[in-house]
Design an enzyme around this catalytic site. Structure first.
Site, PDB file in Angstrom:
ATOM      1  N   ARG A 195       0.822  -1.211   0.000  1.00 11.42           N
ATOM      2  CA  ARG A 195       0.000   0.000   0.000  1.00 11.42           C
ATOM      3  C   ARG A 195       0.855   1.260   0.000  1.00 11.42           C
ATOM      4  O   ARG A 195       1.770   1.397   0.816  1.00 11.42           O
ATOM      5  CB  ARG A 195      -0.923   0.018   1.211  1.00 11.42           C
ATOM      6  CG  ARG A 195      -1.928  -1.098   1.201  1.00 11.42           C
ATOM      7  CD  ARG A 195      -2.997  -0.810   0.186  1.00 11.42           C
ATOM      8  NE  ARG A 195      -3.861  -1.967   0.000  1.00 11.42           N
ATOM      9  CZ  ARG A 195      -4.883  -1.978  -0.851  1.00 11.42           C
ATOM     10  NH1 ARG A 195      -5.159  -0.918  -1.594  1.00 11.42           N
ATOM     11  NH2 ARG A 195      -5.605  -3.055  -0.981  1.00 11.42           N
TER      12      ARG A 195
ATOM     13  N   ASP B 125     -11.730  12.515  11.127  1.00 13.94           N
ATOM     14  CA  ASP B 125     -10.707  11.499  11.403  1.00 13.94           C
ATOM     15  C   ASP B 125      -9.395  12.127  11.834  1.00 13.94           C
ATOM     16  O   ASP B 125      -8.908  13.050  11.183  1.00 13.94           O
ATOM     17  CB  ASP B 125     -10.429  10.686  10.126  1.00 13.94           C
ATOM     18  CG  ASP B 125     -11.619   9.840   9.715  1.00 13.94           C
ATOM     19  OD1 ASP B 125     -12.309   9.316  10.600  1.00 13.94           O
ATOM     20  OD2 ASP B 125     -11.846   9.696   8.493  1.00 13.94           O
TER      21      ASP B 125
ATOM     22  N   HIS C 204     -12.058   9.473  14.754  1.00  8.51           N
ATOM     23  CA  HIS C 204     -11.556   8.110  14.596  1.00  8.51           C
ATOM     24  C   HIS C 204     -10.032   8.085  14.712  1.00  8.51           C
ATOM     25  O   HIS C 204      -9.349   8.949  14.193  1.00  8.51           O
ATOM     26  CB  HIS C 204     -11.992   7.556  13.233  1.00  8.51           C
ATOM     27  CG  HIS C 204     -11.194   6.373  12.781  1.00  8.51           C
ATOM     28  ND1 HIS C 204     -11.326   5.143  13.380  1.00  8.51           N
ATOM     29  CD2 HIS C 204     -10.245   6.234  11.830  1.00  8.51           C
ATOM     30  CE1 HIS C 204     -10.484   4.297  12.800  1.00  8.51           C
ATOM     31  NE2 HIS C 204      -9.813   4.941  11.859  1.00  8.51           N
TER      32      HIS C 204
ATOM     33  N   CYS D  93      -6.818   5.218  14.339  1.00 10.82           N
ATOM     34  CA  CYS D  93      -6.240   3.888  14.246  1.00 10.82           C
ATOM     35  C   CYS D  93      -4.939   3.993  15.053  1.00 10.82           C
ATOM     36  O   CYS D  93      -4.590   5.067  15.511  1.00 10.82           O
ATOM     37  CB  CYS D  93      -5.952   3.444  12.840  1.00 10.82           C
ATOM     38  SG  CYS D  93      -6.459   4.547  11.567  1.00 10.82           S
TER      39      CYS D  93
ATOM     40  N   ASP E 210      -9.587  15.547  25.768  1.00  6.61           N
ATOM     41  CA  ASP E 210      -9.718  16.991  25.532  1.00  6.61           C
ATOM     42  C   ASP E 210     -10.318  17.328  24.173  1.00  6.61           C
ATOM     43  O   ASP E 210     -10.748  18.451  23.944  1.00  6.61           O
ATOM     44  CB  ASP E 210      -8.345  17.684  25.640  1.00  6.61           C
ATOM     45  CG  ASP E 210      -7.908  17.836  27.087  1.00  6.61           C
ATOM     46  OD1 ASP E 210      -8.750  17.613  27.982  1.00  6.61           O
ATOM     47  OD2 ASP E 210      -6.724  18.162  27.313  1.00  6.61           O
TER      48      ASP E 210
ATOM     49  N   GLU F 108      -9.043   1.974  16.766  1.00  4.01           N
ATOM     50  CA  GLU F 108      -8.540   0.643  16.409  1.00  4.01           C
ATOM     51  C   GLU F 108      -8.211  -0.093  17.696  1.00  4.01           C
ATOM     52  O   GLU F 108      -7.557   0.444  18.578  1.00  4.01           O
ATOM     53  CB  GLU F 108      -7.277   0.784  15.562  1.00  4.01           C
ATOM     54  CG  GLU F 108      -6.604  -0.545  15.302  1.00  4.01           C
ATOM     55  CD  GLU F 108      -5.322  -0.397  14.488  1.00  4.01           C
ATOM     56  OE1 GLU F 108      -5.275   0.457  13.597  1.00  4.01           O
ATOM     57  OE2 GLU F 108      -4.378  -1.143  14.767  1.00  4.01           O
TER      58      GLU F 108
ATOM     59  N   HIS G 244      -7.137  -4.862   7.979  1.00  2.67           N
ATOM     60  CA  HIS G 244      -5.980  -4.894   7.085  1.00  2.67           C
ATOM     61  C   HIS G 244      -5.865  -6.215   6.352  1.00  2.67           C
ATOM     62  O   HIS G 244      -5.126  -6.343   5.393  1.00  2.67           O
ATOM     63  CB  HIS G 244      -4.690  -4.627   7.867  1.00  2.67           C
ATOM     64  CG  HIS G 244      -4.591  -3.212   8.338  1.00  2.67           C
ATOM     65  ND1 HIS G 244      -4.781  -2.852   9.645  1.00  2.67           N
ATOM     66  CD2 HIS G 244      -4.360  -2.070   7.663  1.00  2.67           C
ATOM     67  CE1 HIS G 244      -4.653  -1.548   9.765  1.00  2.67           C
ATOM     68  NE2 HIS G 244      -4.393  -1.045   8.573  1.00  2.67           N
TER      69      HIS G 244
ATOM     70  N   CYS H  55     -11.140   0.196  11.261  1.00  8.29           N
ATOM     71  CA  CYS H  55     -10.807   1.328  10.383  1.00  8.29           C
ATOM     72  C   CYS H  55     -11.666   1.197   9.129  1.00  8.29           C
ATOM     73  O   CYS H  55     -12.537   0.332   9.044  1.00  8.29           O
ATOM     74  CB  CYS H  55      -9.300   1.290  10.074  1.00  8.29           C
ATOM     75  SG  CYS H  55      -8.702   2.694   9.115  1.00  8.29           S
TER      76      CYS H  55
END
Ligand code: 39S
Ligand code: ZN
Length: 776
Positions: A532, A616, A659, A661, A674, A683, A712, A744
């Site tokens: 990737r 994200d 989100h 990971c 915070d 994740e 993955h 994810c």
């Protein structure tokens, strides 16, 4: 003379050839022999490039078919039994550890069903390595035909004497972990591992290697005493082998090693030491003070982590100070780190404006820079006068360019007020309003944003890029994709939908392409993990949003769904970290500009009827300065502020998700809290659920969806497996708090496994929904 050296070269090749080869092999389209031949061809090409640039010290064993730490796992036989027991071919066992393997039963063979090993970020970069995973009573055994020796001999055959690269024994162990339910402390295995280093080093010497680069980048971290104390015995042992092994150069990068000063004497009988002066020039004096009498210093003055041209004048000055102290023969001019983090070559870029192109330098160009700097110091500036003049000109052009400065952006930044960082009401008030508006069940299910990026999607986008289809045709295509994705989510019975991100090439590149202040490459691919790659956009100037970026797609998606549709944005820190940032202003200023642009987008989404918005921030953790202290506190402070600035413009009834990971959230938990996001998805599936305890300890009141399965790998998690995960989570989190989602986004997956996995996930959530609605 002053020598030049590269610590590592990108593996993918000029056209991502390695990606193509590995993916073809996994898909059964090419044979193992063809795959190996392609690897060999690429290594040869890369050695040749460096040789032709005039590099004196060229690395080998920097190449990998997946990841160099995984190479070492196999080299030392640190292979968990669940992989080794199948007697797979070594390369298939290697890929099974990297990406998991789920093969059907055949009459001849039993089914293999193994998840991948855990994959984590390499220091503070966007590259991922495979985490060594050790057992109680772990033993090691050198692989037959060890890769470092084979690749050294291959280069030798091609007429190049290389300097093999090994991950050092302390770093290899320190980056590893005990397997689930095992208690071994990795560094305690050093005495078992060292004999294998001796063995491999002796073999390298016999093969003709004069020196070896041993990477010990963990020296830039805060180390537990056990790890610090491991260096001395390890390197005393290796030094005692004297002429039986090659000369050793210990390499450190991505930080300074001054705080580990007391470790340095353990290296002083070695041939040399490499330090990263691009990142931490101030460590030079201390390190010189700690050098052994004859020891070489390799100075990393050409930055391996960015794409900016080196400033020759500054670099030469630095190298000359070192030469004055040590003499020419004890100095090596080097890349600050491996060039793995830079794209292959600027020569492939035909579409960049010439003025900015002149500011950049990719891996191939960086090798040339190194040779020029070394020559300037060895033979005097006159020997490379033309190159120095051209470089000075481009530095000057960049410093005075109009592209970098937008007064309107600066003006808006100066008007930011304190209340722009805060939601209107605290969480309890917000969540009540959100619940009324969204009406979600217990254990709501959702996904993280992307659905499979199919070949068809890529083909259509490619056609648009080449103007083979019109914008309208492409938009129609995307609408149909969104319709499909909405329908599938309906069928699966998910609770909060996403539009699937079919229009996005990459979650950072897509936004970069819609913001002013950015430029893009066409071939600037960089390995992220395995096959990737990403094509990081480049920030060259002040950032602003000329028009809405995602509203059309999200609005359309919301208009055709019966359930809440989640808008999907990439947060300011992730946009910053996964781009190549400017090097002329502080990153906090760039993050704030991004936050203002995103803030407008968030408000526009809300006005368009999108009442759940996910921003994200998977790179928030990765940007954390590697060591504890003021620098880290400062970073967290401006990073959290950027996030809050980007989302705080909405009404209480609009639900903000974020989100993450890369799960090591414990060490920056306070910052996560915070952010004040209403819902977090993190994740978690590869980590121990025990980590969730921090949410209990800190009395975290908001909603959380720890990932229930790894995305993955193509492997499909069973319903029972997911139930087990949820059960574990319920030991730490309240049922009213818990969301059910994957680790994810699903862009790298195929539809078949995606539907199967999500079906199991939704069923598992329904099981708990029923269980808890009965009991309450
Ligand atoms: N920037 C970034 N960093 C990240 C992540 C991320 O999503 N983005 N996720 C985490 C994990 N990393 C990941 C990194 C890459 C990919 C990924 O899928 N990358 C794709 C490329 C994505 C992309 O930009 N695709 C473009 C270009 C596609 C392409 O290859 N086009 C061909 C032509 C079309 C064809 O024939 O297929 C070409 O340019 O040659 C698009 O979709 O438009 C890949 O390697 O294949 C996934 C996860 C951490 N870091
Ligand atoms: Zn993610």
């Amino acid at each position: 003379m002053v020598q030049s050296s590269v610590l590592g070269f990108p593996r993918m090749g000029v056209n991502r050839d390695l990606k193509k080869a590995t993916e073809s092999y996994w898909g059964g389209k090419i044979s193992q022999r063809e795959l190996l031949a392609e690897g060999k061809r690429l290594r040869g090409e890369h050695w040749k490039i460096q040789k032709e640039a005039g590099i004196n010290i060229i690395p080998s064993n920097d190449f990998s078919f997946y990841d160099h730490v995984l190479d070492h796992i196999q080299l030392f036989g640190a292979i968990p039994e669940k992989y080794s027991k199948h007697n797979l071919d070594p390369i298939d066992e290697f890929f099974a550890m990297g990406r998991g393997l789920q093969s059907p039963h055949t009459p001849e063979a039993a089914a293999v069903d193994v998840p991948s090993l855990e994959m984590v970020k390499w220091f503070d970069s966007n590259y991922h390595y495979v985490k060594p995973t050790f057992q109680d009573g772990q033993n090691f055994k050198l692989s037959s035909n060890p890769k470092p020796v084979a690749e050294f001999l291959e280069a030798k055959e091609a007429g190049i004497i290389t300097r093999p690269v090994l991950v050092g024994p302390v770093t290899f162990l320190a980056l590893g972990k005990a397997d689930r339910d095992q208690n071994v402390v990795p560094i305690s295995l050093l005495h078992k591992l060292l004999p294998l280093y001796e063995e491999i080093l002796v073999k390298l010497k016999e093969a003709g290697a004069e020196s070896v680069q041993i990477d010990e980048p963990c020296l830039v971290l805060d180390l537990p005493p056990k790890v610090r104390n491991a260096f001395k015995p390890a390197y005393d042992k290796l030094s005692s082998l004297g002429g039986k092994i090659p000369e050793l150069v210990v390499a450190t990068y991505f930080g300074d090693i001054v705080h580990n000063y007391d470790v340095l004497p353990s290296f002083s009988s070695l041939h040399g030491l490499h330090i990263d002066l691009a990142r931490n020039p101030e460590q030079l004096e201390t390190v010189i003070g700690a050098l052994g009498e004859k020891q070489l210093l390799s100075v990393g003055v050409v930055d391996g982590r960015n794409i900016w041209k080196a400033n020759f004048k500054k670099a030469i000055e630095t190298v000359e100070t070192v030469v004055q102290k040590l003499g020419k023969d004890r100095v090596i001019v080097a890349s600050s780190s491996s060039l793995l983090h830079t794209p292959h070559t600027l020569a492939s870029e035909k579409k960049l404006d010439e003025d900015v192109k002149d500011w950049f330098s990719f891996a191939v160009e960086k090798t040339k820079e190194l040779a020029i700097i070394a020559k300037a110091v060895t033979d005097g500036p006159a020997s490379v006068r033309e190159e120095l003049e051209a470089n000075a000109k481009s530095m000057e052009a960049k410093a005075t360019s109009k592209r970098t400065n937008d007064p309107k952006v600066k003006e808006r930044q100066s008007k930011i007020t304190e209340e722009m960082f805060n939601r209107k009401s605290p969480f309890p008030i917000r969540i009540a309003q959100q619940q009324e508006k969204l009406n979600l069940p217990l254990f709501p299910t959702t996904t993280i944003g992307s659905f499979p990026q199919t070949k068809e999607i890529r083909i259509q986008r490619n056609k648009l890029t080449k103007s083979e289809i019109s914008e309208e045709e492409y938009e129609k295509f995307i609408e149909r994709e969104i319709e499909d994705v909405v329908k599938i989510q309906e069928e699966l019975g998910l609770d909060v939908y996403v539009h699937g991100e079919p229009e996005r090439n990459d979650m950072v590149q897509y936004f970069g392409e819609r913001l002013t202040g950015y430029v893009f490459t066409t071939h600037g691919w960089v390995q992220s993990y395995g096959s990737r790659c990403v094509r990081p956009p480049i920030i060259v100037g002040d950032i602003s949003r000329p028009a809405p970026m995602t509203v059309k797609e999200s609005k359309y998606a919301a208009s055709i769904s019966k359930k809440p549709m989640k808008g999907m944005l990439t947060g300011p820190i992730t946009c910053l970290r996964w781009s190549y940032p400017r090097n002329d202003i502080h990153q906090s200023v760039q993050a704030e500009q991004l936050a203002l642009a995103l803030r407008d987008e968030v408000v526009d989404l809300e006005s368009a009827g999108v009442y759940v918005i996910q921003v994200d921030e998977p790179a928030l953790r990765e940007g954390l300065p590697l060591r504890q202290g003021l620098e880290r506190d400062n970073y967290l402070s401006w990073a959290v502020k950027s996030f809050r600035l980007s989302v705080a413009g909405v009404q209480d009834s609009t639900q903000i998700h974020s989100h993450f990971c890369y799960s090591e959230f414990q060490d920056f938990f306070k910052a996560i809290a915070d952010l004040d996001a209403d819902v977090l998805s993190i994740e978690n599936s590869k980590s121990d659920a025990k980590l969730l305890k921090v949410f209990v300890d800190e009395a975290y009141p908001r909603h959380i969806g720890p990932g229930v399965y790894d995305i993955h790998s193509p492997r499909i998690p069973s319903e029972d497996e997911i139930k087990d995960r949820i059960e574990e989570m319920l030991q730490y989190l309240k049922p009213e708090q818990l969301w059910v989602d994957p680790d994810c986004g699903l862009k790298t997956r195929q539809w078949k496994e995606t539907k199967a996995a999500l079906t199991n996930m939704v069923n598992a959530a329904k099981f708990y929904r029923q269980k808890y609605s009965k009991s309450s």
